[in-house]
Scaffold this motif. Sequence first.
Motif, mmCIF file in Angstrom:
data_model
loop_
_atom_site.group_PDB
_atom_site.id
_atom_site.type_symbol
_atom_site.label_atom_id
_atom_site.label_comp_id
_atom_site.label_asym_id
_atom_site.label_seq_id
_atom_site.Cartn_x
_atom_site.Cartn_y
_atom_site.Cartn_z
ATOM 1 N N TYR A 58 15.811 -12.298 -39.062
ATOM 2 C CA TYR A 58 15.370 -13.531 -39.215
ATOM 3 C C TYR A 58 14.315 -13.875 -40.293
ATOM 4 O O TYR A 58 14.454 -14.751 -40.941
ATOM 5 C CB TYR A 58 15.021 -14.226 -37.917
ATOM 6 C CG TYR A 58 14.437 -15.514 -38.007
ATOM 7 C CD1 TYR A 58 15.184 -16.645 -37.414
ATOM 8 C CD2 TYR A 58 13.001 -15.893 -38.090
ATOM 9 C CE1 TYR A 58 14.854 -17.866 -37.665
ATOM 10 C CE2 TYR A 58 12.667 -17.118 -38.325
ATOM 11 C CZ TYR A 58 13.714 -18.194 -37.968
ATOM 12 O OH TYR A 58 13.232 -19.587 -37.818
ATOM 13 N N ILE A 59 13.301 -13.022 -40.310
ATOM 14 C CA ILE A 59 12.170 -13.019 -41.329
ATOM 15 C C ILE A 59 12.679 -12.856 -42.660
ATOM 16 O O ILE A 59 12.457 -13.439 -43.699
ATOM 17 C CB ILE A 59 11.124 -11.842 -40.913
ATOM 18 C CG1 ILE A 59 10.470 -12.513 -39.752
ATOM 19 C CG2 ILE A 59 9.850 -11.928 -42.089
ATOM 20 C CD1 ILE A 59 9.824 -13.911 -39.620
ATOM 21 N N ALA A 60 13.735 -11.631 -42.648
ATOM 22 C CA ALA A 60 14.293 -11.540 -44.155
ATOM 23 C C ALA A 60 15.052 -12.666 -44.754
ATOM 24 O O ALA A 60 14.953 -12.812 -45.949
ATOM 25 C CB ALA A 60 15.216 -10.174 -44.081
ATOM 26 N N GLU A 61 15.888 -13.316 -43.744
ATOM 27 C CA GLU A 61 16.363 -14.583 -44.385
ATOM 28 C C GLU A 61 15.507 -15.640 -44.645
ATOM 29 O O GLU A 61 15.838 -16.623 -45.573
ATOM 30 C CB GLU A 61 17.239 -15.229 -42.875
ATOM 31 C CG GLU A 61 18.465 -14.458 -42.968
ATOM 32 C CD GLU A 61 19.401 -14.948 -41.809
ATOM 33 O OE1 GLU A 61 18.978 -15.179 -40.808
ATOM 34 O OE2 GLU A 61 20.728 -15.135 -42.159
ATOM 35 N N HIS A 62 14.418 -15.762 -44.044
ATOM 36 C CA HIS A 62 13.427 -16.983 -44.278
ATOM 37 C C HIS A 62 12.412 -16.747 -45.450
ATOM 38 O O HIS A 62 11.805 -17.464 -46.007
ATOM 39 C CB HIS A 62 12.928 -17.420 -43.118
ATOM 40 C CG HIS A 62 13.746 -18.057 -42.135
ATOM 41 N ND1 HIS A 62 14.545 -17.532 -41.342
ATOM 42 C CD2 HIS A 62 13.993 -19.506 -41.859
ATOM 43 C CE1 HIS A 62 15.510 -18.474 -40.816
ATOM 44 N NE2 HIS A 62 14.852 -19.457 -40.812
ATOM 45 N N HIS A 63 12.332 -15.306 -45.792
ATOM 46 C CA HIS A 63 11.444 -15.176 -46.716
ATOM 47 C C HIS A 63 11.822 -14.165 -47.903
ATOM 48 O O HIS A 63 11.543 -13.053 -48.140
ATOM 49 C CB HIS A 63 10.384 -14.329 -46.148
ATOM 50 C CG HIS A 63 9.390 -15.262 -45.411
ATOM 51 N ND1 HIS A 63 8.587 -16.150 -45.527
ATOM 52 C CD2 HIS A 63 9.611 -15.310 -44.033
ATOM 53 C CE1 HIS A 63 8.091 -16.719 -44.421
ATOM 54 N NE2 HIS A 63 8.823 -16.356 -43.495
ATOM 55 N N PRO A 64 12.955 -14.827 -48.896
ATOM 56 C CA PRO A 64 13.559 -14.140 -49.730
ATOM 57 C C PRO A 64 12.861 -13.587 -51.048
ATOM 58 O O PRO A 64 12.875 -12.365 -51.342
ATOM 59 C CB PRO A 64 14.536 -15.046 -50.316
ATOM 60 C CG PRO A 64 14.289 -16.515 -50.008
ATOM 61 C CD PRO A 64 13.385 -16.420 -48.657
ATOM 62 N N ARG A 65 11.796 -14.385 -51.076
ATOM 63 C CA ARG A 65 10.871 -13.864 -52.376
ATOM 64 C C ARG A 65 10.017 -12.586 -51.748
ATOM 65 O O ARG A 65 9.699 -11.829 -52.632
ATOM 66 C CB ARG A 65 10.031 -15.101 -52.903
ATOM 67 C CG ARG A 65 10.780 -15.949 -53.520
ATOM 68 C CD ARG A 65 9.865 -16.969 -54.398
ATOM 69 N NE ARG A 65 8.787 -16.569 -55.119
ATOM 70 C CZ ARG A 65 7.672 -17.221 -55.389
ATOM 71 N NH1 ARG A 65 7.306 -18.273 -54.627
ATOM 72 N NH2 ARG A 65 6.826 -16.760 -56.097
ATOM 73 N N MET A 66 9.560 -12.700 -50.534
ATOM 74 C CA MET A 66 8.831 -11.569 -49.998
ATOM 75 C C MET A 66 9.794 -10.427 -49.809
ATOM 76 O O MET A 66 9.397 -9.183 -50.480
ATOM 77 C CB MET A 66 8.448 -11.899 -48.562
ATOM 78 C CG MET A 66 7.637 -10.784 -47.745
ATOM 79 S SD MET A 66 7.746 -10.808 -45.913
ATOM 80 C CE MET A 66 9.177 -10.377 -45.697
ATOM 81 N N MET A 67 10.832 -10.477 -49.672
ATOM 82 C CA MET A 67 12.004 -9.447 -49.531
ATOM 83 C C MET A 67 11.920 -8.569 -50.901
ATOM 84 O O MET A 67 11.966 -7.641 -51.062
ATOM 85 C CB MET A 67 13.121 -9.717 -49.076
ATOM 86 C CG MET A 67 13.277 -10.014 -47.585
ATOM 87 S SD MET A 67 12.696 -8.928 -46.582
ATOM 88 C CE MET A 67 14.040 -7.669 -46.464
ATOM 89 N N GLU A 68 12.336 -9.677 -51.805
ATOM 90 C CA GLU A 68 12.537 -9.126 -53.359
ATOM 91 C C GLU A 68 11.303 -8.416 -53.734
ATOM 92 O O GLU A 68 11.091 -7.408 -54.369
ATOM 93 C CB GLU A 68 12.630 -10.293 -54.334
ATOM 94 C CG GLU A 68 13.268 -9.833 -55.575
ATOM 95 C CD GLU A 68 13.252 -11.241 -56.427
ATOM 96 O OE1 GLU A 68 13.451 -12.300 -56.027
ATOM 97 O OE2 GLU A 68 13.311 -11.031 -57.728
ATOM 98 N N ALA A 69 9.900 -8.943 -53.518
ATOM 99 C CA ALA A 69 8.652 -8.237 -53.920
ATOM 100 C C ALA A 69 8.295 -6.913 -53.353
ATOM 101 O O ALA A 69 7.939 -6.204 -53.938
ATOM 102 C CB ALA A 69 7.476 -9.078 -53.314
ATOM 103 N N ILE A 70 9.059 -6.870 -52.103
ATOM 104 C CA ILE A 70 8.715 -5.336 -51.479
ATOM 105 C C ILE A 70 9.751 -4.370 -51.820
ATOM 106 O O ILE A 70 9.521 -3.345 -52.313
ATOM 107 C CB ILE A 70 9.142 -5.571 -49.841
ATOM 108 C CG1 ILE A 70 7.954 -6.195 -49.128
ATOM 109 C CG2 ILE A 70 9.221 -4.164 -49.123
ATOM 110 C CD1 ILE A 70 8.293 -6.883 -47.636
ATOM 111 N N CYS A 71 11.068 -4.925 -52.327
ATOM 112 C CA CYS A 71 12.245 -3.913 -52.692
ATOM 113 C C CYS A 71 11.831 -3.490 -54.260
ATOM 114 O O CYS A 71 12.194 -2.308 -54.466
ATOM 115 C CB CYS A 71 13.543 -4.647 -52.624
ATOM 116 S SG CYS A 71 14.292 -4.831 -50.734
#
Length: 265
Positions: A58-71
């Motif tokens: 749910y968090i991954a879906e709602h925070h796409p820029r955060m996911m990109e920054a981590i990856c």
Amino acid sequence: MLCFDVDGETTALSEDPALVSRVTTMSQCEYGPNIGVPRLLGLLDHLQVPATFFVPSYIAEHHPRMMEAICTRGHEIGAHGHLHEKLAHVSPDEERAILEKSVGILERITGKRPIGYRAPWFEINPGTPDLLHEFGFLYNASMMADDVPFTHPNGLIEIPGQWLLEDWEQFAFNAEPAWGFIPENCSKVFDLWWREFEAMHDFGCCFVLTLHPWLSGRPSRVRLLEELLVKAHERGHVWFARGNEIAAYVRDHPEARRELNFDTP
Ligand SMILES: [Zn+2]
């Protein structure tokens, strides 16, 4: 192993969906993905330390820029439920459906199927290791049976943790709904974690620190983490590794596995 459990808004929503209207409580949860994670990523960049982020889908879906920054920084994304569901309260069929959904979402967003799993609240069910193995996971990081990684009978690797090395018990607090305790002094927490680090280092253990960005992304706690990582590096003979690296090492070095031995102290 440095783990960030990015529970964000699911901290509240998994307890009660009606909390969505508690604006301040929700804003404290959102602090994790929005402010805590970028600040912690900056520290990891600065110190060149890799980490594993366990993210509810749910968090991954709602925070796409955060996911990109981590990856893009090469850190690992592991599965952590969809809405941070407590596994002890769901049926085997629901547990399977949650895993299927969360793995699918993480794979779609990151382009990679997760191979590491951390159960919400660390609590798994008797059937969880076989379910994870069936879904192709290499490791689970939810049990507390040892202080070095071990292998389940089905081949799934376990990277065990412990409550002592968790920030919720030290820093979590919300007035209502009532979460956590009185936030601890960082000096006390540093002492707590450093003593365990030093002793685990002497015993040849795997130090698994679990932090929540809405708690450990606050400024004084980022400094606490920096001090801890710098001092650990200075101590020497330490491998800073993501869960997927540790699990691959254990898989490829069966001779390194510890056998229970009651004869030798
Ligand atoms: Zn969590």
